[in-house]
Motif scaffolding. Structure first.
Motif, PDB file in Angstrom:
ATOM      1  N   LEU A 633       0.828  -1.207   0.000  1.00 55.90           N
ATOM      2  CA  LEU A 633       0.000   0.000   0.000  1.00 55.90           C
ATOM      3  C   LEU A 633       0.860   1.253   0.000  1.00 55.90           C
ATOM      4  N   LEU A 634       2.013   1.197   0.677  1.00 59.31           N
ATOM      5  CA  LEU A 634       2.941   2.332   0.634  1.00 59.31           C
ATOM      6  C   LEU A 634       3.470   2.544  -0.784  1.00 59.31           C
ATOM      7  N   SER A 635       3.788   1.443  -1.476  1.00 61.58           N
ATOM      8  CA  SER A 635       4.275   1.574  -2.856  1.00 61.58           C
ATOM      9  C   SER A 635       3.197   2.168  -3.746  1.00 61.58           C
ATOM     10  N   SER A 636       1.933   1.841  -3.448  1.00 64.26           N
ATOM     11  CA  SER A 636       0.828   2.402  -4.235  1.00 64.26           C
ATOM     12  C   SER A 636       0.760   3.916  -4.082  1.00 64.26           C
ATOM     13  N   VAL A 637       1.049   4.381  -2.870  1.00 65.84           N
ATOM     14  CA  VAL A 637       1.064   5.836  -2.630  1.00 65.84           C
ATOM     15  C   VAL A 637       2.130   6.498  -3.512  1.00 65.84           C
ATOM     16  N   ILE A 638       3.267   5.814  -3.653  1.00 65.95           N
ATOM     17  CA  ILE A 638       4.350   6.354  -4.505  1.00 65.95           C
ATOM     18  C   ILE A 638       3.859   6.519  -5.943  1.00 65.95           C
ATOM     19  N   PHE A 639       3.196   5.490  -6.484  1.00 66.63           N
ATOM     20  CA  PHE A 639       2.731   5.542  -7.873  1.00 66.63           C
ATOM     21  C   PHE A 639       1.621   6.565  -8.046  1.00 66.63           C
ATOM     22  N   GLU A 640       0.731   6.652  -7.050  1.00 67.97           N
ATOM     23  CA  GLU A 640      -0.382   7.606  -7.170  1.00 67.97           C
ATOM     24  C   GLU A 640       0.132   9.042  -7.189  1.00 67.97           C
ATOM     25  N   GLN A 641       1.071   9.340  -6.262  1.00 64.74           N
ATOM     26  CA  GLN A 641       1.569  10.711  -6.172  1.00 64.74           C
ATOM     27  C   GLN A 641       2.451  11.080  -7.371  1.00 64.74           C
ATOM     28  N   SER A 642       2.975  10.052  -8.044  1.00 62.18           N
ATOM     29  CA  SER A 642       3.806  10.327  -9.235  1.00 62.18           C
ATOM     30  C   SER A 642       3.079   9.923 -10.512  1.00 62.18           C
ATOM     31  N   SER A 643       1.746   9.877 -10.476  1.00 61.10           N
ATOM     32  CA  SER A 643       0.985   9.378 -11.626  1.00 61.10           C
ATOM     33  C   SER A 643       1.183  10.241 -12.875  1.00 61.10           C
ATOM     34  N   HIS A 644       1.481  11.552 -12.692  1.00 60.17           N
ATOM     35  CA  HIS A 644       1.678  12.421 -13.855  1.00 60.17           C
ATOM     36  C   HIS A 644       2.927  12.029 -14.639  1.00 60.17           C
ATOM     37  N   LEU A 645       3.803  11.260 -14.031  1.00 58.64           N
ATOM     38  CA  LEU A 645       5.010  10.807 -14.721  1.00 58.64           C
ATOM     39  C   LEU A 645       4.793   9.476 -15.435  1.00 58.64           C
ATOM     40  N   LEU A 646       3.636   8.824 -15.151  1.00 56.33           N
ATOM     41  CA  LEU A 646       3.329   7.543 -15.796  1.00 56.33           C
ATOM     42  C   LEU A 646       2.545   7.817 -17.077  1.00 56.33           C
ATOM     43  N   THR A 647       3.256   8.021 -18.150  1.00 60.56           N
ATOM     44  CA  THR A 647       2.592   8.373 -19.420  1.00 60.56           C
ATOM     45  C   THR A 647       2.352   7.157 -20.305  1.00 60.56           C
ATOM     46  N   ASP A 648       3.049   6.093 -20.052  1.00 59.71           N
ATOM     47  CA  ASP A 648       2.935   4.879 -20.870  1.00 59.71           C
ATOM     48  C   ASP A 648       1.810   4.005 -20.317  1.00 59.71           C
ATOM     49  N   ASP A 649       0.712   3.855 -21.119  1.00 64.21           N
ATOM     50  CA  ASP A 649      -0.434   3.067 -20.652  1.00 64.21           C
ATOM     51  C   ASP A 649      -0.058   1.609 -20.388  1.00 64.21           C
ATOM     52  N   ALA A 650       0.801   1.040 -21.231  1.00 65.30           N
ATOM     53  CA  ALA A 650       1.206  -0.362 -21.041  1.00 65.30           C
ATOM     54  C   ALA A 650       1.931  -0.531 -19.709  1.00 65.30           C
ATOM     55  N   GLN A 651       2.783   0.464 -19.377  1.00 59.46           N
ATOM     56  CA  GLN A 651       3.500   0.401 -18.102  1.00 59.46           C
ATOM     57  C   GLN A 651       2.521   0.483 -16.936  1.00 59.46           C
ATOM     58  N   LYS A 652       1.521   1.366 -17.074  1.00 57.49           N
ATOM     59  CA  LYS A 652       0.506   1.512 -16.026  1.00 57.49           C
ATOM     60  C   LYS A 652      -0.226   0.199 -15.792  1.00 57.49           C
ATOM     61  N   LEU A 653      -0.610  -0.443 -16.902  1.00 54.73           N
ATOM     62  CA  LEU A 653      -1.378  -1.680 -16.790  1.00 54.73           C
ATOM     63  C   LEU A 653      -0.560  -2.786 -16.135  1.00 54.73           C
ATOM     64  N   GLU A 654       0.707  -2.907 -16.522  1.00 51.40           N
ATOM     65  CA  GLU A 654       1.549  -3.943 -15.925  1.00 51.40           C
ATOM     66  C   GLU A 654       1.748  -3.698 -14.433  1.00 51.40           C
ATOM     67  N   LEU A 655       1.895  -2.407 -14.068  1.00 49.02           N
ATOM     68  CA  LEU A 655       2.019  -2.085 -12.650  1.00 49.02           C
ATOM     69  C   LEU A 655       0.732  -2.417 -11.901  1.00 49.02           C
ATOM     70  N   ALA A 656      -0.398  -2.173 -12.551  1.00 53.42           N
ATOM     71  CA  ALA A 656      -1.691  -2.474 -11.929  1.00 53.42           C
ATOM     72  C   ALA A 656      -1.838  -3.971 -11.691  1.00 53.42           C
ATOM     73  N   LEU A 657      -1.416  -4.769 -12.694  1.00 54.82           N
ATOM     74  CA  LEU A 657      -1.488  -6.220 -12.537  1.00 54.82           C
ATOM     75  C   LEU A 657      -0.545  -6.697 -11.433  1.00 54.82           C
ATOM     76  N   LEU A 658       0.644  -6.078 -11.360  1.00 57.11           N
ATOM     77  CA  LEU A 658       1.598  -6.437 -10.313  1.00 57.11           C
ATOM     78  C   LEU A 658       1.036  -6.066  -8.941  1.00 57.11           C
ATOM     79  N   PHE A 659       0.419  -4.914  -8.846  1.00 61.58           N
ATOM     80  CA  PHE A 659      -0.205  -4.463  -7.607  1.00 61.58           C
ATOM     81  C   PHE A 659      -1.313  -5.435  -7.189  1.00 61.58           C
ATOM     82  N   ASP A 660      -2.080  -5.900  -8.177  1.00 62.67           N
ATOM     83  CA  ASP A 660      -3.153  -6.857  -7.886  1.00 62.67           C
ATOM     84  C   ASP A 660      -2.589  -8.163  -7.314  1.00 62.67           C
ATOM     85  N   ARG A 661      -1.472  -8.636  -7.868  1.00 60.25           N
ATOM     86  CA  ARG A 661      -0.847  -9.875  -7.375  1.00 60.25           C
ATOM     87  C   ARG A 661      -0.303  -9.701  -5.965  1.00 60.25           C
ATOM     88  N   ALA A 662       0.113  -8.474  -5.648  1.00 61.80           N
ATOM     89  CA  ALA A 662       0.757  -8.232  -4.351  1.00 61.80           C
ATOM     90  C   ALA A 662      -0.237  -8.071  -3.213  1.00 61.80           C
TER      91      ALA A 662
END
Length: 754
Positions: A633-662
């Motif tokens: 959940l702490l790592s999720s806070v990192i991604f949320e607060q830096s979401s403006h830097l996540l411009t690649d949709d494929a990267q976002k989706l893979e991170l989302a799937l990884l978050f789901d597994r975790a």
């Protein structure tokens, strides 16, 4: 030896590095006898204790007479309870061979008469007549029966005596005695008419003596062997709740000192009004002369006058071994175990026990004794798993037991030599450890607090040969309890065919996982029942490479070193366990540091590092772990607060799937803060933008070239996140404010992608 001498020897050995480096029991015992104390010195110390114990427990006619005078004085002043206590002390110090013994029981009968305890009166009269058959004591017995309204039994007894057959060896010697009994018979008939309006009362039916048995095992269970859990019981068919699957008579039972005056030292029944002492010492009490004779023949003759010494100054396991070796014979026990050497099984024992060993122990032949002892010798002992202090303590006590056995049985006259003494003491030590891991504690509630488990009394420790093979589970399906010295195993719930039969060795649902494992450390194993697996997954753990089970760390470390670093599900060793624990600790700390840093500064490098750390978390540990869930959940806070830097949709989706597994299926309530919920909303939104909306079946963002299988992956992950929201709603439904936040976040997530 006394406790201070024993403690001094143990401390000296425990602090000796040479002793600590020795690898076998034989080497340790040889070192003890060579460097710490000689056999002759130890024998002299034990002999002094022997003499002291015997002096304190031998009978004294002087004390018996003093207690009798006290009882007589109390009786005359109508202090009946004090009189009864004093006459019991007088009986304790009087041998049954003395004529005074019967007179004391006659006096006891008189006290019970005034106390109106008619059942105790009958018992006292039976003891008097059994030891000294005469008309006087026969009348006491018949009188007691009449007061108990056992009129038919009393008349039948009189008729039997008056008749030509007599009563055993007792026959009437004169016509006046017959006339006296005939008169008494008429009085009983008159009394029965007055009490019962002409009808005759009969004695309550006595339960027929139960056939002697070592154990009774239900046909619905069997014993199997497994390389993982060893010998254990399984159900061969479905078994309903409250069914007795095993009753067993303990092979060895040693009463605690507090219960020597309330339990029979032979059959272990409650004594109640019964009171028959040993003929030679003042220590144990028996139901009657038959129980005393049986116990004396089997074991008490070897520890007469020494029982309190064995129980109070030795460990529980030492007292058991002393008694077992005495019953079998020290040299005979040693030889049987040497011959067996592990080449015996429970299957052989079960096949043999019905042939000829199911008779009372006083009737056992040497071959029958050997069968029982052979079975006890194959139970687990964990001999090689003890540390320095326990090695020192067990060596000292084992040699002490060996010396005491030699004082009683004089076995060294037949097997002289230091080497045999060392080998014999080593065998004693292993058997002490075997007892430790295969005993059941017999407990009873105190009469004043039947519902308070903390005030229960510890009655005895008992070794059961068959029951000891039932494995432990913190969520066991069988309970066990004691009834008059017999242990009974009863199903707590319905058990399916093929299911393992389990009991608890102490730990249960009410304890934390740490406390349960701390208790099980005593038995050198880690529990892998459903409750422990669930708790292990929720604590600090590594993900097993073989089965995805938990490899626990940071909790109660198991006393068996080989179990540390093993999966408690499949028991496979985790390679590089210490390094993996160290890496996981570093990952969690780094994520925490990055989360703090992201509140003031965001960069792509931080995002890449956080993604790598999240992948490490998934790889190293299980999602059910609360410490891991907190880091995720702490790592999720990192991604949320830096979401403006996540411009690649494929990267976002893979991170989302990884978050789901975790993440675990259900996030613990105390972690469901507003930050956590908003992070969940962030990833749900990411996934929903790539997913078919479940309710209408229409793609929110349609991409013709998208692979359907990949799209299904995204949708499955989104559905899981949605279920987590719904679980969160259920978890916090008592907190309306939090529940409203959750519902609003779900709604916002769906609206944001429409």
């Amino acid at each position: 030896m006394n406790s201070s001498t024993r403690y001094e020897l143990v401390s000296r050995l425990n602090g000796d590095p040479v002793f600590g480096a020795l690898k076998s029991n034989s080497e340790r015992i040889a070192y003890l006898l060579e460097k710490a104390i000689s056999f002759e010195q130890l024998k002299e110390l034990v002999r002094k204790n022997f003499s002291k114990a015997w002096d304190s427990s031998r009978k004294s006619s002087l004390l018996a007479n003093r207690y009798y005078q006290e009882a007589d004085t109390c009786f005359k002043t109508e202090r009946l309870d004090a009189a009864l206590a004093a006459v019991h002390k007088a009986i304790l110090h009087t041998s049954p061979q003395e004529t005074a013994f019967v007179r004391l029981f006659a006096h006891k009968w008189r006290i019970h008469f005034h106390l109106k305890d008619y059942q105790a009166m009958l018992y006292s009269a039976e003891v008097c007549f059994d030891l000294q058959p005469c008309v006087k004591y026969l009348l006491l017995k018949v009188h007691s029966m009449a007061l108990l309204h056992q009129f038919s039994s009393a008349i039948e007894l009189i008729d039997q005596v008056i008749g030509s057959q007599g009563l055993g060896e007792f026959t009437l010697k004169s016509k006046s005695q017959k006339a006296k009994l005939a008169d008494f018979k008429r009085e009983i008939l008159e009394l029965s008419k007055r009490k019962n309006d002409g009808s005759m009362s009969v004695a309550p039916l006595q339960k027929s003596a139960e056939p002697y048995f070592s154990h009774q095992l239900a046909s619905s269970v069997k014993i199997v062997n497994s390389p993982v859990v060893g010998r254990h019981f399984v159900a061969t068919q479905s078994i309903p709740k409250n069914v007795v699957i095993l009753r067993e008579r303990p092979y060895s039972l040693v009463l605690e000192l507090d219960y020597w005056k309330t339990k029979c030292a032979n059959c272990n029944h409650n004594l109640g009004h019964k009171f028959f002492p040993c003929a030679y010492c003042t220590e144990p009490i028996f139901c009657n002369r038959a129980c005393f004779q049986a116990a004396y023949q089997v074991y008490h003759r070897f520890e007469c006058g020494l029982a309190s010494l064995a129980r109070s100054q030795m460990t529980m396991s030492a007292a058991h071994v002393f008694r077992i070796f005495s019953r079998m014979g020290p040299l005979e026990a040693f030889d049987v175990e040497e011959e067996t050497n592990g080449a015996y099984s429970i299957d052989q024992y079960l096949a043999e026990f019905g042939e000829d060993v199911d008779v009372p122990e006083e009737q056992w032949t040497p071959a029958q004794k050997a069968k029982k002892y052979r079975m006890s010798s194959i139970l687990w002992h964990h001999d090689e798993k003890h540390n320095g202090y326990y090695n020192a303590q067990h060596c000292v006590v084992a040699v002490e037991v060996a010396v005491l056995l030699d004082l009683i049985h004089h076995f060294r006259s037949r097997r002289p030599g230091r080497d045999f003494l060392v080998a014999f003491a080593s065998r004693v030590l292993v058997n002490m450890r075997r007892i430790t891991f295969n005993v059941f504690g017999w407990h009873e509630y105190r009469e004043s607090a039947e519902d308070d488990w903390s005030t229960r009394g510890h009655v005895a420790n008992c070794q059961c040969l068959v029951g000891s093979l039932i494995n432990h589970s913190c969520e066991c399906n069988v309970s066990w309890g004691w009834t008059d010295g017999m242990i009974t195993f009863t199903t707590k719930r319905a058990i399916a065919a093929g299911e393992q039969i389990t009991i608890t060795y102490g730990p249960g649902k009410g304890m934390t996982h740490y406390k349960r494992q701390e208790r099980l450390n005593y038995y050198f194993f880690a529990c892998n029942c459903n409750l422990c697996l669930k708790d292990a997954k929720m604590g600090n753990n590594l993900r097993c490479r073989q089965c995805d089970g938990p490899v626990v760390f940071g909790s109660a470390q198991n006393k068996e070193p080989q179990l540390n670093g093993k999966c408690i599900s499949c028991f496979e060793k985790y390679e590089n366990f210490e390094e993996a624990v160290k890496r996981l600790t570093e990952v969690k700390k780094t994520i925490s540091d990055l989360a703090n840093l992201t509140t003031v500064f965001q960069s792509e490098n931080i995002l890449k590092a956080a993604a790598k750390l999240l992948a490490d978390l998934v790889d190293l540990s299980l999602p059910e772990s609360e410490p891991i869930c907190r880091s995720v959940l702490l790592s999720s806070v990192i991604f949320e607060q830096s979401s403006h830097l996540l411009t690649d949709d494929a990267q976002k989706l893979e991170l989302a799937l990884l978050f789901d597994r975790a993440l675990p299926r259900s996030i613990p309530k105390h972690l469901l803060g507003e930050k956590c919920l908003r992070s969940l909303k962030f990833w749900l939104t990411v996934l929903l933008k790539k997913t078919v909306h479940h309710s209408v079946g229409v793609a929110v963002e349609k991409e013709e070239e998208e692979d359907r299988e990949q799209l299904n992956r995204y949708w499955e992950a989104a559905s899981k996140l949605k279920r987590r929201f719904l679980n969160a709603v259920e978890t916090v439904n008592k907190d309306s404010m939090t529940a409203d936040i959750v519902k609003q976040l779900v709604s916002d997530a769906y609206l944001s992608v429409q």
